[in-house]
Each structure stands twice: as structure tokens, then as C-alpha cells.
Design a protein around this motif. Structure first.
Motif, PDB file in Angstrom:
ATOM      1  N   PRO B  16      -1.929 -12.419  -7.211  1.00  0.00           N
ATOM      2  CA  PRO B  16      -1.688 -13.715  -7.870  1.00  0.00           C
ATOM      3  C   PRO B  16      -1.046 -14.766  -6.966  1.00  0.00           C
ATOM      4  N   ASN B  17      -0.227 -14.335  -5.999  1.00  0.00           N
ATOM      5  CA  ASN B  17       0.512 -15.327  -5.221  1.00  0.00           C
ATOM      6  C   ASN B  17      -0.139 -15.621  -3.874  1.00  0.00           C
ATOM      7  N   SER B 154       1.259 -31.761   0.920  1.00  0.00           N
ATOM      8  CA  SER B 154       0.392 -30.606   0.684  1.00  0.00           C
ATOM      9  C   SER B 154       0.347 -30.347  -0.815  1.00  0.00           C
ATOM     10  N   ALA B 155      -0.810 -29.881  -1.273  1.00  0.00           N
ATOM     11  CA  ALA B 155      -1.003 -29.717  -2.709  1.00  0.00           C
ATOM     12  C   ALA B 155      -1.590 -28.349  -3.008  1.00  0.00           C
ATOM     13  N   ALA B 156      -1.358 -27.880  -4.212  1.00  0.00           N
ATOM     14  CA  ALA B 156      -1.945 -26.607  -4.641  1.00  0.00           C
ATOM     15  C   ALA B 156      -2.131 -26.627  -6.145  1.00  0.00           C
ATOM     16  N   ILE B 157      -3.112 -25.880  -6.578  1.00  0.00           N
ATOM     17  CA  ILE B 157      -3.322 -25.748  -8.022  1.00  0.00           C
ATOM     18  C   ILE B 157      -2.837 -24.362  -8.429  1.00  0.00           C
ATOM     19  N   CYS B 184      -1.067 -17.820 -11.179  1.00  0.00           N
ATOM     20  CA  CYS B 184      -1.982 -17.474 -10.091  1.00  0.00           C
ATOM     21  C   CYS B 184      -2.227 -18.746  -9.301  1.00  0.00           C
ATOM     22  N   ILE B 185      -1.958 -18.739  -8.009  1.00  0.00           N
ATOM     23  CA  ILE B 185      -2.116 -19.991  -7.277  1.00  0.00           C
ATOM     24  C   ILE B 185      -3.477 -20.094  -6.632  1.00  0.00           C
ATOM     25  N   ASP B 186      -3.876 -21.343  -6.334  1.00  0.00           N
ATOM     26  CA  ASP B 186      -5.117 -21.672  -5.646  1.00  0.00           C
ATOM     27  C   ASP B 186      -6.335 -21.063  -6.353  1.00  0.00           C
ATOM     28  N   LEU B 187      -6.663 -21.606  -7.503  1.00  0.00           N
ATOM     29  CA  LEU B 187      -7.763 -21.070  -8.302  1.00  0.00           C
ATOM     30  C   LEU B 187      -9.104 -21.429  -7.688  1.00  0.00           C
ATOM     31  N   ASN B 188     -10.076 -20.529  -7.801  1.00  0.00           N
ATOM     32  CA  ASN B 188     -11.440 -20.910  -7.438  1.00  0.00           C
ATOM     33  C   ASN B 188     -12.183 -21.333  -8.697  1.00  0.00           C
ATOM     34  N   ALA B 189     -13.460 -21.709  -8.530  1.00  0.00           N
ATOM     35  CA  ALA B 189     -14.183 -22.324  -9.650  1.00  0.00           C
ATOM     36  C   ALA B 189     -14.301 -21.374 -10.833  1.00  0.00           C
ATOM     37  N   ALA B 190     -14.549 -20.100 -10.545  1.00  0.00           N
ATOM     38  CA  ALA B 190     -14.704 -19.144 -11.644  1.00  0.00           C
ATOM     39  C   ALA B 190     -13.409 -19.047 -12.432  1.00  0.00           C
ATOM     40  N   GLU B 191     -12.296 -19.078 -11.717  1.00  0.00           N
ATOM     41  CA  GLU B 191     -11.005 -18.964 -12.383  1.00  0.00           C
ATOM     42  C   GLU B 191     -10.676 -20.251 -13.143  1.00  0.00           C
ATOM     43  N   GLU B 192     -11.113 -21.385 -12.559  1.00  0.00           N
ATOM     44  CA  GLU B 192     -10.818 -22.657 -13.227  1.00  0.00           C
ATOM     45  C   GLU B 192     -11.558 -22.780 -14.543  1.00  0.00           C
ATOM     46  N   SER B 193     -12.723 -22.113 -14.631  1.00  0.00           N
ATOM     47  CA  SER B 193     -13.509 -22.271 -15.854  1.00  0.00           C
ATOM     48  C   SER B 193     -12.904 -21.489 -17.003  1.00  0.00           C
ATOM     49  N   ALA B 194     -11.963 -20.592 -16.712  1.00  0.00           N
ATOM     50  CA  ALA B 194     -11.305 -19.869 -17.802  1.00  0.00           C
ATOM     51  C   ALA B 194     -10.422 -20.844 -18.580  1.00  0.00           C
ATOM     52  N   ASN B 195     -10.217 -20.524 -19.817  1.00  0.00           N
ATOM     53  CA  ASN B 195      -9.489 -21.433 -20.693  1.00  0.00           C
ATOM     54  C   ASN B 195      -7.982 -21.188 -20.565  1.00  0.00           C
ATOM     55  N   GLU B 226       8.509 -23.870 -16.019  1.00  0.00           N
ATOM     56  CA  GLU B 226       9.343 -23.721 -14.829  1.00  0.00           C
ATOM     57  C   GLU B 226       8.705 -22.730 -13.852  1.00  0.00           C
ATOM     58  N   ALA B 227       8.312 -21.585 -14.383  1.00  0.00           N
ATOM     59  CA  ALA B 227       7.749 -20.527 -13.529  1.00  0.00           C
ATOM     60  C   ALA B 227       6.460 -21.001 -12.875  1.00  0.00           C
ATOM     61  N   ILE B 228       5.653 -21.745 -13.632  1.00  0.00           N
ATOM     62  CA  ILE B 228       4.369 -22.185 -13.086  1.00  0.00           C
ATOM     63  C   ILE B 228       4.591 -23.223 -11.980  1.00  0.00           C
ATOM     64  N   ILE B 229       5.506 -24.171 -12.232  1.00  0.00           N
ATOM     65  CA  ILE B 229       5.797 -25.178 -11.205  1.00  0.00           C
ATOM     66  C   ILE B 229       6.303 -24.479  -9.954  1.00  0.00           C
ATOM     67  N   ASP B 230       7.165 -23.520 -10.166  1.00  0.00           N
ATOM     68  CA  ASP B 230       7.744 -22.790  -9.054  1.00  0.00           C
ATOM     69  C   ASP B 230       6.665 -22.145  -8.194  1.00  0.00           C
TER      70      ASP B 230
END
Lengths: 790, 263
Positions: B16-17, B154-157, B184-195, B226-230
Motif C-alpha cells: 500500500p505504501n 511534488s504531488a501524489a494521489i 494506498c498511494i499512487d493509484l493506477n487507472a484500475a485502482e482509480e476506477s474503484a469506488n 488525517e491518516a489519508i493526508i498523512d
């Protein structure tokens, strides 16, 4: 490919490229990244090369003597088809040290949810050394799909590569330490097995391995069903007998049919009274299509999700007004004859059909099953039917649920299984077989035995009754438990109040308690205290998930299947007499006419004075000589409850009845001796009344606080047609039931009394209860307030 | 679709990290003042920077600072199904605004009053985290152009899934208060399509972890936020390290070409 970002465990990056059909008919290329790792644990205990696994390690058990095919300690690697079809065998205790490749795991997950559930249980809930090796992410075992290669053959290749890795890995470890197990690859495909052997691997078919387990012959039985089918069905796939049933539509055809509206899908519900008739509920409003005859049912089994097609209107029919239950038919006819001839005669299905002269308006929309969307097969409990041929291997199985058809199984141990409850699973229902084919799973014990029949009840109703897992037990507070000072400061201290609980005798999970005291201004302070389970069961923890899975505590005649472990249910969350407990309290100020003046809600610490039974409480109230605070408060509660009840009745509350019974249990053998209807005392009403009041107050409060997201409970208004049976029943004795409103029902029920038969009224009330709809939960804000009925 | 398998891995084998592989080059266009090409996994982005130059539209001139003008666009061939993508549709306008806001706070705009900087980002292949990849690429292009900034943006999703890996469940001490969602950081397209809830952050590491952008899709309980921003900020820090290495490498290459002496 280049890997710039160095992260722990990732050693390589590849691309998975494949092509996919789109909905609009095009083909698109999909490119996915795939990272390969070098930190995947191999699962071997004491492995000095790989990082250690967090759980599901293989064990050190010496299994050299299990199967005669191999007499060394070994690890088993299984293939997809074994996991898909033979988990019942694999679940047997004698299997240990099994590696499941990730490839196989994913394939099972995709292809068969029930098999996945079983494999998941084996890996995560049993300590028998079932280990999932993440071979698709491991840099040495990843097998990319080659052009033109089918998914299955890639899976087989990946499996062999994994096997090879383990052989090499063990050899490498072997040079460092002394004795290590051998790897055995079990796979069912002959081709794959030959290749594996050519590559120098030790490989057997599953059947060879299982037959070698001489200590457990019943395992071979479980396999039998598959093998016999292999023998009979030649590779060409040519049918062996007469085809009895029409073919099912393929998934694609079904989908097209559903989209165009020609077909409808719904759950297949066999009638309780006639096994040749069924209804398919085709939409959410509960409108159903009728299916008649075994041919039209076309191998659908109760609870399957099926696609149905409406028949032309001149073929519509209606339920036959006669009972058709298999037991009755078979007691006359010889079941074996049927079994051997294996036919569904058309007359057979016509026999039950009603005469065509029925009035037109009696007809129901009638349909036939054309495809199965999803089978909902589960393991069924039941008995083997006696066979007239001694020593026969094929047997018919009768499920305890009478809506399930007979199932044909093969077993060599029919004699030992006679008089036992057994579990059987269905494997398939070919077109040329009158009955579905299944296999024996396990025996529950002797027929009629209390423990066996309890087990049957639990299994048939799908009630989880296994022991709590260690993860759940870990969530329990440490014993001896005492109230913490931190909580004491947060909660309202009500320990000096005279609180008592009133429950049925023998009750150990006391979840509610009451108190009442008079105030100076002539009003009463009344409190309902509910055990604060949420203090111990925090959201999202293992214990919470487990309780959600179980849903409720189930009471059997001699045991209780707890929803939360016993420490909570009958100790820490049980408001026992004389012990300090956490509670949620609702405290009202009531006038002497039981009007609510004020209400407060808070968490509290209480100490119940006494845990009474209904009878004890009644005696305290009735015994005029007693005048201690406890008796006083009970009398006040009783008086107030009568007023509450009167007001509720005046507002149109309906008194329904359902029988509550209790068992008299022999104190030594623990066998139930007699069944007794529960006596109904004033104190029952008293407790019921205050619990209702508490529910109403709490519901109002949360609805006020969260007007758009409070979770409330309501009873939808039953459709007038639901009342038909009870109206007919009342008419037969000359009473007329008015069902326009709750109040009207209550009044007309009150009038329906036959002096000579005091049970008649109760009977009517029980029938009325059955007409009511089930309560549903909803969020406030999704429905207008007028529909918040009960 | 579950982002995390029962065994704690994501579908492409990452934990995930872990972020995806990053590949980048500075100075890919000669006609632009600064440019960069960046790959984050299979997401490929080109960024070009023009300026600072005199503002084209007089009405948009800012008296005390320079105007940041961005354009986000996707190539017709960037997704698996070819699709005509006109400029200025709702989605890309939104992302354009995010880019402008981010760089407005990163670039030292007061140094160029009455002028304008143009940043053009084109997604060549889209595989999740497009906005984050564009910000990273634009940040490199600005460095290449020599525009003064408060730091390397620098940016991350980061997504959050409730797919709880089973391995965690057995850790008894954790079970009492595990957050229900695993970031889970830096999602790919398949992961982004999840709800699932998705959060894009842009940060200026090095300083005091300035958050320049915080964009959340879907709803998430604020206890989890908080956890997600972190996690997202940690992901951005990993990306930052990669960008920094790339810039160092680029500068040393340029130095060799120009035969500067090592000081």
C-alpha cells in the motif's frame, strides 16, 4: 525494463499486455504494470533465505506416513481444479503442509465463490499449515502469459515453475541444514502431470494420493462422484443416456434475452406443498411467475437464480389443489426402480397439472426456466434412502429441506451411513439425469440423536456456530475485570439506585434492568438500563465483524449459540445482581398517569440489586407484607405499565400472539422431557411496556438529532391480500375480521371469542401475526414520516 | 474490486505504501523556455513552460505579480479507447484550475509583476494519478525554465480502501483501534476506477511540508482523513526525492556539456 525508484522488496518491473473486447464490439489493448518482488516469504518454517511470513506458515509436522504413495516428509502443492472441486476432501484433518499458489487462489476466487470461501477458511482460520505462496509477484516464479497461450495452460506452467522453485529452494536450504521435506505436486490434468514428471518433479493425481490414505477410506468416497463421471462420459462429450431435459441457454444468450425483456430473472422458489411447482419472483415488488412441472423447472434447484421465459397465455395454469410431497409418493413406489430407469416421463409432469377447465381468472402467468444465472447450491443435510439392492454403490439422498430434490450419490459405505444424518453437496445436474449428482461430504451422527439434530438445524439455517477464533477472543478485556476510574468519571454513577432485572428463569444474558422511585412532587422517576455492549465491542474490530456475521444469539433447546463470547454475553454485559456494570440509561420523569414530563439519556454505571425471574417479581408485587424499596418500586412500575398499556390500546395498538415455549430439561441426561407453554404474568407485560417506551423515546431522540440519517425500524403496511388466510379462518367460525386499520383489527379480534374454546382467540392472533410484514430498517429522511408505522 | 488482496498486496504487486516507478527527462523541447517528460508507472505526461513574458491580454494583467496560465489536456490516444477530447471540457478545466492554484502558491510571482507564465501539460498515456503526474512534470519544467519557486513541488494521489488485509487482523494489539481504511498511494487507472475516496495532494517538502493542493473525491469520514493526508504527503515526499535526483542529474549533464568546471 528500467526501474528507477528503489523501494524495499521491489526488484523488477514488467508489463502485462492483453486485449479485451469492449461493450461496443471493439477490441482494446490493455497495458498493466506488474512489479516483481524479492521479499515474498516461502512459508517454510526456519527458512534462512526468505523473509519470514507473518502467518499461515507451513508446519513442521511429519506427514511421511499419511499416504502410501510417498513415504517421506513432504509439502503438497495443489492445482486449481483440486481447489475448485475437491475442497471437501482437502478440508479433512489429515491434509497438512499444503501450498496454494497465488495463481490458483485467484482462479478459484474468480470461478467459484463457495470454493473460495472454503479455501479462505482453510488458510486463514485453521492452523494446519495451509500457505498461500504469492508466486505471481515473486521474481523467480512469475510466468508471463505467452502469445497464443490459454489462461489455463499458463496457470499450469506457473504452477510447475513454482514447484521447480520450491525444489531448488529446498535443495539450497538442504545444503545448509540436515533434513528437509520433499515437494509433491498434485494435479489432475494428465498432460501437466507428464510435463512435471519430465521436468523431474514428483507429481501425482489427487486421486492417487487420496487412495494412498489407507487410514481414511471415506475420503475416497468423496472423490467417487467425480471419477465415475469421468468413466462414463467419454472425452467426446457424447451423452450417455436419453436426454431428459432441454438445454440451458448460454450466459450470453441469457443476457441478451434479459436485455430485450424476453426473459426475466429471479430467485427460484419451490412450493412447500408441491415439489413440481415453483414461483420465480421476477421483480422487487414481489410479483411472481409460476412454474409448473419438472420439465419446465428444467433442473433448477430451490434458491437458484434463474432466467425464465413466459409461456403463451393458453398454456397458463394455476397451482394444483393437492399436496405432492416426495415422501408420500416414494413410500408406495419403489425408489430404486426410478433410480435405475432414470426417466422423467412426460405424463409424470402432467399428472399434477390441473384440469384445463379452470376459470380463466384463476390462471397465473406461467413460465418455464430457460437458463440458470447462478446456482445457489450449498451442502444439504439429510439421510440416505434405503436401497433394495444390497451392497449397491449408487444411492439416493433425501434432504431435510423438502424443497430440495433427491440427490444421487455414490458411496461404498452405505451400511455404515444407514441411520445417520449425512451432508451431501451437489456437483452437477446433467441433462440426462433425473436427479442432480452429488457427493458425500461428511456424517453428522446418528439419526434422532439430540446433538446430531441440533447440528442439522444449525446447518440448515446457515447459523454460524463454530468456536470463536483467537482473533475474536483477543478483543476481550482481561479478567478479572473491574470498572476503570477513567470510565467512572465519564459516566453517571447510578449505583445507589434500587435497580433490578426481570427475566425468564435460567436466563444468564441479562441485558435490561429497571428502576422506579417516587419524587417529592408526586411524579415518578423511571429508568431503563441496557447493558453497554458497545463499550466492549468497538466498531471494526474482529469481535464486531464476527458479531455482525452471526447477527443474533440463537437458542436451542439445550444450548445457546452466542453472538459474542460468553465472557461478555453472560458476564460483563449481563446486568447481574449485586455487580457493577456499564449501562446505557434512559431516565424519564413520569406523572402518576404515566405521562412523560422529561427524559434523559446517558451512559452510566449501575449495580443491580437483584436479578429476578418473572415469577419472583410477581410474588414480590403480590406479597402485601413486603414493603422494602425493591417491592415498592416494582409495584409502582407495575401500576405505571398498566396505564401505559391502556393508553397504547386506546391508540389502536394490536395485541398479537405468538407461542413462546420452554423445555423442561432432565437435569442429568440434559434431554428435554416436556414442552411447556410459557406462563404469562403481569410482570411480562410490565417489562415489555417499559422496553417499548424506551425504544420509542430513543427513536424520537435520534430522529430529532439526526433528521436525515437516523437508522430506525418500521413495519410496512401489509397488503390486504396478506390477510386472506386469517379472514377465511375467522369466517369459518362465523366472525368477521375488519382489516382496514390496526385499530379495526384489534377491535374485531377482541370480539372473536368462543367461550367453549379459549384457545381460538389466541389461534387467530397467531394467524394474524403471520400476515404481518417483517420489520425493516431504514434511514430517516428516506421515507415520509407518515410511513413510520409499527 | 478490492485494492488490497487478502495477503496485503495490490493488484500490481506493490504494497500500500509504495509508489510506481518514475522516469523523467528535463529539457525535451528546444522551442519552450522549459520542458519535461515524466512517466509515473504507465502515466506519461509532457509539460512545457513559456515565460515569464509580457501578458498577452491586457485585462488579465496583475499589477503586483505575474499571472500563471495553465492548460491541461489529454491526447486522443491517451486512454485505451481512442476518443476525441476537445480542449476545455469540464473535467480538464477543473484540473487546469487546480494546476493554476498550485503553482500560484509555489512560484514567487511577485518577482515578475505585469507578466505571465504559461504552463502546458499534455497527458500522453493515462493510467491513473493524472493530476499528480502533471503537477510533477510541470514542476520539473519550471525548474528547467529557471523560474524561481519556493521549492520543488511534488504531488501524489492516495486512495483509501476498506479491504483489510487479513494479516493485520491477527495482530491483537492493533485490532483494538485499526483504522478501517487502509491508504494506498499512487493509484493506477484500475485502482482509480474503484469506488473509493481519493485524495490528491501537492506539497513543498523541504520547507515545513506546505500543502499547496488538497483535492478529495468521494466522501470520507473526517476521522480517517488525517491518516489519508498523512499517507499522501509521505507519497509526495517519495516522489520529491525522485524529482530531486533527476534535477541533479540533469544539471550535472548540462554542466558537462557546457564544460563548466566543478566547483
Amino acid at each position: 525494463m528500467e526501474l528507477n525508484v528503489k523501494q524495499s522488496g521491489i526488484s523488477r518491473r514488467t508489463l502485462k499486455i492483453f486485449h479485451k473486447n469492449t461493450r461496443s464490439g471493439g477490441i482494446v489493448k490493455v497495458v498493466r504494470e506488474h512489479y516483481l518482488r524479492n521479499d515474498i516469504p516461502c512459508g517454510l518454517p526456519n527458512c534462512t533465505i526468505c523473509p519470514s511470513a507473518e502467518r499461515g506458515l507451513l508446519s513442521d509436522v511429519d506427514n511421511s506416513s499419511i499416504s502410501s504413495v510417498i513415504n517421506e516428509q513432504h509439502i503438497i502443492l495443489v492445482d486449481v481444479s483440486i481447489l475448485l472441486h475437491k475442497t471437501d476432501v482437502l478440508a479433512d484433518d489429515c491434509f497438512c503442509n499444503v501450498i496454494i499458489a497465488q495463481t490458483a487462489w485467484e482462479a478459484v476466487k474468480q470461478k467459484s465463490p463457495p470454493a473460495y470461501k472454503k479455501v479462505h477458511h482453510l488458510v486463514f482460520h485453521e492452523e494446519r499449515g495451509f500457505f498461500v505462496f504469492m508466486n505471481d509477484f515473486h521474481e523467480e516464479t512469475y510466468a508471463a502469459r505467452e502469445p497464443g497461450e490459454s489462461a489455463d495452460s499458463r496457470n499450469d506452467r506457473a504452477l510447475r515453475k513454482t514447484a521447480k522453485f520450491f525444489v531448488d529452494h529446498l535443495a539450497e536450504l538442504g545444503s545448509r541444514s540436515k533434513k528437509l521435506p520433499k515437494l509433491v505436486l498434485l494435479c489432475d490434468s494428465v498432460e501437466s502431470r507428464d510435463r512435471a514428471r519430465a521436468e523431474g518433479l514428483i507429481s501425482f493425481s489427487f486421486a492417487e494420493y487420496v487412495k494412498g490414505i489407507t487410514s481414511k477410506p471415506e475420503l475416497a468416497d468423496k472423490l467417487a462422484a467425480f471419477e465415475s463421471r469421468d468413466e462414463i462420459d467419454p472425452k467426446t462429450g457424447a451423452p450417455r443416456g436419453r436426454l431428459l431435459f432441454p438445454e440451458h441457454l448460454s450466459a450470453d444468450e441469457t443476457e441478451i434475452g434479459l436485455k430485450t425483456g424476453r426473459l426475466k430473472k429471479g430467485s427460484f422458489q419451490v412450493s412447500r406443498d408441491n415439489y413440481m411447482e415453483a414461483s420465480v419472483y421476477v421483480d422487487d415488488e414481489g410479483s411472481a411467475w409460476f412454474v409448473q412441472g419438472l420439465l419446465n423447472c428444467n433442473r433448477a434447484v430451490h434458491d437458484d437464480l434463474v432466467a425464465v421465459e413466459l409461456l403463451p397465455e393458453d398454456e397458463w395454469s394455476c397451482p394444483a389443489r393437492l399436496l405432492k410431497i416426495r415422501d408420500q409418493e416414494e413410500s408406495g413406489a419403489n425408489a430404486d426402480a426410478e433410480l435405475d430407469t432414470d426417466e422423467v416421463s412426460t405424463e409424470d409432469s402432467e399428472k399434477g397439472a390441473p384440469s384445463k377447465k379452470r376459470k380463466r381468472d384463476d390462471l397465473l402467468p406461467t413460465a418455464r426456466v430457460v437458463g440458470i444465472i447462478r446456482r445457489n447450491w450449498r451442502p444439504y443435510c439429510g439421510v440416505l434412502l434405503p436401497s433394495s439392492v444390497p451392497g449397491a454403490r449408487r444411492h439416493l439422498f433425501a434432504a431435510a429441506e423438502r424443497r430440495i430434490p433427491r440427490i444421487r450419490i455414490e458411496t461404498r459405505q452405505a451400511d455404515t451411513l444407514k441411520g445417520q444424518r449425512v451432508i451431501v453437496a451437489i456437483d452437477s445436474w446433467p441433462r440426462d439425469s433425473r436427479y442432480p449428482l452429488g457427493h458425500y461430504v461428511r456424517s453428522l451422527g446418528t439419526l434422532g440423536d439430540r446433538a446430531t439434530e441440533n447440528e442439522v438445524l444449525l446447518l440448515e439455517h446457515d447459523i454460524p456456530h463454530y468456536k470463536f477464533s483467537s482473533a475474536v477472543l483477543d478483543c476481550l478485556p482481561a479478567v478479572p475485570w473491574r470498572i476503570s476510574d477513567e470510565e467512572r468519571t465519564k459516566r453517571v454513577d447510578l449505583r445507589d439506585l434500587v435497580i433490578c432485572s426481570v427475566d425468564p428463569p435460567g436466563c444468564t444474558d441479562i441485558d435490561d434492568a429497571l428502576h422506579c422511585r417516587s419524587l417529592d412532587d408526586g411524579c415518578f422517576e423511571v429508568g431503563v438500563h441496557i447493558a453497554d455492549v458497545s463499550h466492549f465491542v468497538r466498531p471494526g474490530t474482529a469481535i464486531d465483524l464476527e458479531a455482525a456475521e452471526r447477527g443474533t444469539t440463537v437458542y436451542l433447546c439445550d444450548q445457546r449459540i452466542d453472538m459474542v463470547p460468553e465472557l461478555l454475553s453472560s458476564n460483563l454485559c449481563s446486568l447481574r445482581g449485586g455487580e457493577e456494570r456499564y449501562a446505557f440509561s434512559v431516565i424519564w420523569k413520569l406523572t402518576s398517569e404515566a405521562e412523560i414530563v422529561d427524559v434523559k439519556f446517558h451512559k452510566s454505571v449501575i449495580c443491580s440489586r437483584a436479578a429476578l425471574t418473572y415469577q419472583q417479581a410477581q410474588d414480590l408485587i403480590d406479597n402485601k407484607k413486603l414493603d422494602d424499596p425493591l417491592a415498592q418500586s416494582l409495584r409502582q412500575l407495575n401500576n405505571l405499565s398498566k396505564k401505559l398499556r391502556e393508553r397504547r390500546r386506546a391508540n389502536g395498538a394490536l395485541t398479537l400472539a405468538s407461542m413462546e415455549i420452554r423445555f423442561n430439561i432432565d437435569s442429568e441426561t440434559r434431554d428435554p422431557i416436556a414442552v411447556q407453554e410459557k406462563k404469562f404474568l403481569q410482570t411480562n407485560n410490565m417489562v415489555e411496556e417499559f422496553m417499548l417506551l424506551a425504544n420509542i423515546s430513543v427513536a424520537q431522540k435520534i430522529n430529532d438529532e439526526f433528521p436525515d440519517c437516523a437508522v430506525l425500524r418500521r413495519h410496512p403496511v401489509p397488503a390486504p391480500a396478506n390477510y386472506k388466510p386469517v379472514i377465511q379462518a375467522a369466517e369459518s367460525r362465523g366472525f368477521k375480521l375488519v382489516v382496514d386499520s390496526g385499530k379495526a383489527i384489534a377491535e374485531s379480534l377482541d370480539r372473536a371469542i368462543i367461550d367453549a374454546n379459549p384457545f381460538f382467540n389466541t389461534m387467530l392472533r397467531i394467524l394474524t401475526t403471520r400476515c404481518m410484514t417483517q420489520a425493516v430498517y431504514f434511514a430517516s429522511g428516506t421515507l415520509p414520516v407518515e410511513q413510520y408505522y409499527h | 474490486m478490492d485494492l488490497l488482496s487478502e495477503h496485503g498486496y495490490r493488484q500490481d504487486g506493490r504494497k500500500p505504501n509504495q509508489i510506481r516507478n518514475i522516469n523523467c527527462r528535463l529539457g525535451v523541447y528546444s522551442q519552450a523556455d522549459g520542458s519535461a517528460y515524466l512517466e509515473q508507472g504507465n502515466t506519461k505526461v509532457l509539460a512545457a513552460v513559456y515565460g515569464p513574458h509580457e501578458a498577452k491580454q491586457r485585462s488579465r494583467i496583475l499589477e503586483d505579480q505575474c499571472l500563471i496560465n495553465c492548460q491541461y489536456s489529454m491526447a486522443t490516444f491517451s486512454t485505451s479507447e481512442r476518443k476525441y477530447r476537445p480542449r476545455g471540457d469540464r473535467k480538464s478545466t477543473e484540473l487546469t484550475r487546480h494546476l493554476e492554484k498550485t503553482f500560484n502558491s509555489a512560484v514567487l510571482t511577485t518577482m515578475y509583476p505585469r507578466s505571465q507564465i504559461d504552463i502546458f501539460c499534455e497527458v500522453l498515456q493515462s493510467d491513473g494519478g493524472n493530476l499528480a503526474a502533471c503537477i510533477n512534470a510541470a514542476s520539473l519544467a519550471l525548474v528547467d525554465a529557471g523560474v524561481p519557486m519556493r521549492g520543488i513541488v511534488s504531488a501524489a494521489i492516495c486512495g483509501a480502501t476498506d479491504g483489510q488485509p487479513c494479516i493485520d487482523l491477527n495482530a491483537a494489539e492493533e485490532s483494538a483501534n485499526i483504522p478501517r481504511l487502509t491508504p494506498c498511494i499512487d493509484l493506477n487507472a484500475a485502482e482509480e476506477s474503484a469506488n473509493i475516496p481519493r485524495l490528491t495532494v501537492a506539497t513543498l517538502p523541504g520547507g515545513d511540508d506546505d500543502l499547496l493542493l488538497l483535492e478529495l473525491d468521494h466522501r470520507v469520514h473526517h476521522d480517517q482523513l488525517e491518516a489519508i493526508i498523512d499517507a499522501a504527503v509521505k507519497g509526495a515526499a517519495q516522489v520529491h526525492a525522485c524529482l530531486q535526483t533527476a534535477i541533479r542529474k540533469h544539471v550535472s549533464e548540462v554542466a558537462t556539456c557546457l564544460q563548466w568546471e566543478n566547483s
